[in-house]
Design a protein around this motif. Structure first.
Motif, PDB file in Angstrom:
ATOM      1  N   GLY A 195      25.963  14.275  23.919  1.00 60.08           N
ATOM      2  CA  GLY A 195      26.173  14.206  22.471  1.00 60.08           C
ATOM      3  C   GLY A 195      25.073  14.824  21.648  1.00 60.08           C
ATOM      4  O   GLY A 195      25.128  14.813  20.419  1.00 60.08           O
TER       5      GLY A 195
ATOM      6  N   CYS B 182      27.891  19.522  20.467  1.00 59.84           N
ATOM      7  CA  CYS B 182      29.200  18.943  20.745  1.00 59.84           C
ATOM      8  C   CYS B 182      29.756  18.385  19.440  1.00 59.84           C
ATOM      9  O   CYS B 182      29.047  17.723  18.690  1.00 59.84           O
ATOM     10  N   ARG B 183      31.029  18.668  19.178  1.00 58.81           N
ATOM     11  CA  ARG B 183      31.672  18.182  17.963  1.00 58.81           C
ATOM     12  C   ARG B 183      32.934  17.423  18.350  1.00 58.81           C
ATOM     13  O   ARG B 183      33.662  17.841  19.249  1.00 58.81           O
ATOM     14  N   GLU B 184      33.193  16.318  17.655  1.00 58.13           N
ATOM     15  CA  GLU B 184      34.406  15.546  17.917  1.00 58.13           C
ATOM     16  C   GLU B 184      35.532  16.054  17.033  1.00 58.13           C
ATOM     17  O   GLU B 184      35.337  16.288  15.843  1.00 58.13           O
TER      18      GLU B 184
ATOM     19  N   ASP C  32      39.394  14.500  20.798  1.00 59.25           N
ATOM     20  CA  ASP C  32      38.610  15.019  21.915  1.00 59.25           C
ATOM     21  C   ASP C  32      37.319  15.628  21.403  1.00 59.25           C
ATOM     22  O   ASP C  32      37.056  15.628  20.209  1.00 59.25           O
ATOM     23  N   LYS C  33      36.529  16.133  22.322  1.00 59.39           N
ATOM     24  CA  LYS C  33      35.251  16.757  21.978  1.00 59.39           C
ATOM     25  C   LYS C  33      35.288  18.227  22.380  1.00 59.39           C
ATOM     26  O   LYS C  33      35.898  18.584  23.386  1.00 59.39           O
TER      27      LYS C  33
END
Length: 96
Positions: free
Chosen positions: A44, A57-59, A79-80
């Protein structure tokens, strides 16, 4: 300008030449950097490579998507995704 992307073998050879070391050491250094980036982003976090960019990382939220084969609408779970923002220095060197 070449149309094919640089392969790992070519990258390792170029890295070894720039570092003034053998290919085995350059490959180990590249693998170590890749491993660190993977571990940090999957946890993360984010990694900034000076002069290159920021990997993070982006959700993505839950959303409606369409099956291109059938046209059916369906709900896709959250999702990511891994994203990369390119550094201004790299953009300027490409464009300038």
């Amino acid at each position: 300008m070449s149309t094919k992307p640089m392969t790992k073998t070519q990258l390792v050879a170029a890295l070894a030449e720039d570092m003034g070391t053998d290919k085995k050491s350059a490959a180990a250094a590249l693998d170590a950097v890749t491993g660190i980036i993977t571990k940090e982003v999957s946890a993360g976090g984010a990694v900034t490579l000076p002069g290159v960019g920021k990997i993070y990382c982006r959700e993505r939220p839950e959303r409606m998507v369409r099956n291109p084969q059938t046209g059916e609408q369906m709900k896709k779970a959250a999702d990511k995704v891994v994203k990369m923002t390119i550094a201004k220095a790299l953009k300027d060197s490409v464009n300038g």
